[in-house]
Design an enzyme around this catalytic site. Sequence first.
Site, mmCIF file in Angstrom:
data_model
loop_
_atom_site.group_PDB
_atom_site.id
_atom_site.type_symbol
_atom_site.label_atom_id
_atom_site.label_comp_id
_atom_site.label_asym_id
_atom_site.label_seq_id
_atom_site.Cartn_x
_atom_site.Cartn_y
_atom_site.Cartn_z
ATOM 1 N N ARG A 137 0.812 -1.201 0.000
ATOM 2 C CA ARG A 137 0.000 0.000 0.000
ATOM 3 C C ARG A 137 0.856 1.265 0.000
ATOM 4 O O ARG A 137 0.453 2.307 -0.483
ATOM 5 C CB ARG A 137 -0.917 0.007 1.226
ATOM 6 C CG ARG A 137 -1.686 1.300 1.381
ATOM 7 C CD ARG A 137 -2.261 1.434 2.757
ATOM 8 N NE ARG A 137 -3.313 0.477 2.991
ATOM 9 C CZ ARG A 137 -3.498 -0.148 4.162
ATOM 10 N NH1 ARG A 137 -2.691 0.082 5.165
ATOM 11 N NH2 ARG A 137 -4.482 -0.983 4.315
ATOM 12 N N TYR A 138 2.046 1.169 0.593
ATOM 13 C CA TYR A 138 2.928 2.328 0.667
ATOM 14 C C TYR A 138 4.049 2.162 -0.353
ATOM 15 O O TYR A 138 4.371 1.040 -0.744
ATOM 16 C CB TYR A 138 3.530 2.437 2.072
ATOM 17 C CG TYR A 138 2.515 2.662 3.169
ATOM 18 C CD1 TYR A 138 1.923 3.916 3.344
ATOM 19 C CD2 TYR A 138 2.156 1.635 4.031
ATOM 20 C CE1 TYR A 138 1.002 4.128 4.360
ATOM 21 C CE2 TYR A 138 1.239 1.842 5.050
ATOM 22 C CZ TYR A 138 0.665 3.090 5.214
ATOM 23 O OH TYR A 138 -0.236 3.302 6.213
ATOM 24 N N ARG A 141 7.389 -0.083 1.128
ATOM 25 C CA ARG A 141 7.359 -1.177 2.099
ATOM 26 C C ARG A 141 6.135 -2.058 1.902
ATOM 27 O O ARG A 141 5.116 -1.604 1.383
ATOM 28 C CB ARG A 141 7.407 -0.646 3.532
ATOM 29 C CG ARG A 141 6.356 0.404 3.875
ATOM 30 C CD ARG A 141 6.901 1.280 5.007
ATOM 31 N NE ARG A 141 5.889 2.172 5.593
ATOM 32 C CZ ARG A 141 5.519 3.321 5.065
ATOM 33 N NH1 ARG A 141 6.007 3.716 3.904
ATOM 34 N NH2 ARG A 141 4.627 4.083 5.667
ATOM 35 N N CYS A 150 -2.594 -17.307 15.494
ATOM 36 C CA CYS A 150 -2.053 -16.522 16.595
ATOM 37 C C CYS A 150 -2.061 -17.395 17.847
ATOM 38 O O CYS A 150 -2.758 -18.404 17.903
ATOM 39 C CB CYS A 150 -2.896 -15.277 16.857
ATOM 40 S SG CYS A 150 -2.602 -13.957 15.663
ATOM 41 N N CYS A 154 -7.535 -11.880 19.563
ATOM 42 C CA CYS A 154 -8.094 -10.604 20.041
ATOM 43 C C CYS A 154 -9.456 -10.423 19.376
ATOM 44 O O CYS A 154 -9.557 -10.508 18.149
ATOM 45 C CB CYS A 154 -7.199 -9.445 19.643
ATOM 46 S SG CYS A 154 -5.471 -9.652 20.094
ATOM 47 N N CYS A 157 -9.801 -8.105 16.266
ATOM 48 C CA CYS A 157 -8.766 -8.308 15.238
ATOM 49 C C CYS A 157 -9.174 -7.693 13.899
ATOM 50 O O CYS A 157 -10.212 -8.018 13.342
ATOM 51 C CB CYS A 157 -8.484 -9.789 15.041
ATOM 52 S SG CYS A 157 -7.274 -10.108 13.729
ATOM 53 N N ARG A 159 -7.831 -8.259 11.154
ATOM 54 C CA ARG A 159 -7.662 -9.253 10.098
ATOM 55 C C ARG A 159 -8.465 -10.514 10.398
ATOM 56 O O ARG A 159 -8.121 -11.607 9.957
ATOM 57 C CB ARG A 159 -6.173 -9.563 9.949
ATOM 58 C CG ARG A 159 -5.681 -9.471 8.527
ATOM 59 C CD ARG A 159 -4.176 -9.368 8.439
ATOM 60 N NE ARG A 159 -3.743 -7.983 8.340
ATOM 61 C CZ ARG A 159 -2.695 -7.479 8.965
ATOM 62 N NH1 ARG A 159 -1.946 -8.228 9.738
ATOM 63 N NH2 ARG A 159 -2.380 -6.209 8.815
ATOM 64 N N ASP A 318 -10.193 -0.047 14.174
ATOM 65 C CA ASP A 318 -10.683 -0.180 12.799
ATOM 66 C C ASP A 318 -12.167 -0.526 12.798
ATOM 67 O O ASP A 318 -12.690 -1.096 13.758
ATOM 68 C CB ASP A 318 -9.902 -1.268 12.069
ATOM 69 C CG ASP A 318 -8.479 -0.839 11.742
ATOM 70 O OD1 ASP A 318 -8.245 0.372 11.583
ATOM 71 O OD2 ASP A 318 -7.598 -1.726 11.655
ATOM 72 N N ASP A 355 -6.299 4.253 10.678
ATOM 73 C CA ASP A 355 -6.013 3.578 9.415
ATOM 74 C C ASP A 355 -7.245 3.836 8.551
ATOM 75 O O ASP A 355 -8.331 3.321 8.829
ATOM 76 C CB ASP A 355 -5.769 2.075 9.650
ATOM 77 C CG ASP A 355 -4.732 1.516 8.677
ATOM 78 O OD1 ASP A 355 -4.676 2.022 7.539
ATOM 79 O OD2 ASP A 355 -4.003 0.585 9.045
ATOM 80 N N LYS A 362 -2.323 4.735 7.153
ATOM 81 C CA LYS A 362 -2.357 5.331 8.495
ATOM 82 C C LYS A 362 -2.274 6.846 8.401
ATOM 83 O O LYS A 362 -1.366 7.372 7.760
ATOM 84 C CB LYS A 362 -1.192 4.812 9.321
ATOM 85 C CG LYS A 362 -1.235 3.310 9.563
ATOM 86 C CD LYS A 362 0.047 2.840 10.231
ATOM 87 C CE LYS A 362 0.089 1.355 10.411
ATOM 88 N NZ LYS A 362 0.295 0.622 9.143
HETATM 89 C C1 LIG Z 1 1.002 -0.398 8.988
HETATM 90 C C2 LIG Z 1 1.387 -0.877 7.677
HETATM 91 C C3 LIG Z 1 2.719 -0.753 7.234
HETATM 92 C C4 LIG Z 1 3.809 -0.154 8.082
HETATM 93 O O1 LIG Z 1 3.568 1.209 8.339
HETATM 94 P P1 LIG Z 1 4.627 2.081 9.158
HETATM 95 O O2 LIG Z 1 3.961 3.398 9.351
HETATM 96 O O3 LIG Z 1 5.880 2.129 8.363
HETATM 97 O O4 LIG Z 1 4.833 1.369 10.470
HETATM 98 C C5 LIG Z 1 3.023 -1.212 5.973
HETATM 99 N N1 LIG Z 1 2.073 -1.738 5.178
HETATM 100 C C6 LIG Z 1 0.797 -1.846 5.560
HETATM 101 C C7 LIG Z 1 -0.204 -2.412 4.612
HETATM 102 C C8 LIG Z 1 0.411 -1.428 6.834
HETATM 103 O O5 LIG Z 1 -0.867 -1.543 7.215
#
Ligand SMILES: *Cc1c(COP(=O)(O)O)cnc(C)c1O
Length: 412
Positions: A137-138, A141, A150, A154, A157, A159, A318, A355, A362
């Site tokens: 998504r980012y 990363r 798990c 929780c 959750c 997910r 969420d 989120d 986020k």
């Molecule tokens: C939370 C998350 C991350 C990591 O986010 P950071 O702000 O770098 O901790 C990466 N990918 C997804 C899909 C996430 O939900």
Amino acid sequence: MQSETTFTDRSFSSQENSPLALKKIVSAGRGFWHDVSETDWNDWRWQMKHRITTVEQLQKFLPTLTPEELAGAQLANTKLALGITPYFFNLIDPADENCPIRRQMVPRLEETHTAPWEMSDPCGEDSHSPVPGLVHRYPDRVLFLVTDRCASYCRYCTRSRLVSNASGYDFHPEYDKQIAYIAAHPEIRDVLLSGGDPLLLSDEKLENLLSRLRAIPHVEFLRIGTRIPIFLPQRITPELCAMLKQFHPLFISVHTNHPRELTTEVRDALGRLADAGIPLGNQSVLLKHVNDSVDVMKALVQKLLMCRVKPYYIYQCDLIAGSAHLRASVAKGLEIMEKLRGHTTGYAVPTYVIDAPGGGGKVPISPEYVLCRNAGRVLIRNFEGKVFEYPETADGRPCGQPPKEISASELV
Ligand SMILES: *Cc1c(COP(=O)(O)O)cnc(C)c1O
């Protein structure tokens, strides 16, 4: 002296909710399992094998089960499995229906109520998934889902659609495809292992996976998101720590919500990870009846520092289906942030995020400290509500006037 041990034999008392008592680090105790050998109790596989997973076990170990909880537990295994390690179960206060540990772990009938705005995939992960088990998504990363299991489940959750495989999602990560995608995308410099809980894998499997990721030249940074140190501190063995240590820079994000979760067992497990050079962060979810109070959250973040963990995020809960009874308001989250920043150690202050529903990622939210800003000045207020002016010129340099404090009467 032979004392009669019952399910109430725990190392805390339900009366202990004062700020001072919340800060005490005590053992979770043996509770119901007082006659289990030390070897078994400290063996993480024994803990996994003896989890509370059925309604009958829950009724036996928690005779104060309410009708809402009983109904919830009867329905749980069609939605998100019931599962609680014996170690963590001992933190539940049987005398308190609103026990913060109980609220997180024991299913309730309210879980079956879905509000119109609630979703099974509230963060839109599936629509950002180029291959199964990978969320991209980012820009730089990815989230790498390793397993759907798990140590404990929780109830809120995010997910839960795939975790525990109770709702027929049929989650099967394919490591080869996930790794091939990362290898083919040089912009990915950060891989976050999550799930499910990656630390449920055997040392060998985890080592294999981490080695394959480390072998990709553009992967700079590895992270593991896990609640194992909290649910199952017995899993954090010296062998696991020695294995993880080979893959630096490797960070771990743990998940705790209430200061009572930070026991001597957890502190020691976190200490072993920290001693292996692993920087530790914590992610909390703001939850009604659990941590929607300044006293509880302040005790939590301060206690985390004592366990060598930096509070990283507080998440607004969420919009996961069936979570309304656990959701606290954004106003409450902002009030807590207001009472942390400036009032306690900066290292103890996490970032409060939402989120964004549907997959926006986020978004940090914060009390407003900038009162007004233009080319000539910024007007700010501090944690005490005092107002200050920071002068600057258009080119960014201070304009020569010294910064000054402004009284409330000058403002109006
Ligand atoms: C939370 C998350 C991350 C990591 O986010 P950071 O702000 O770098 O901790 C990466 N990918 C997804 C899909 C996430 O939900």
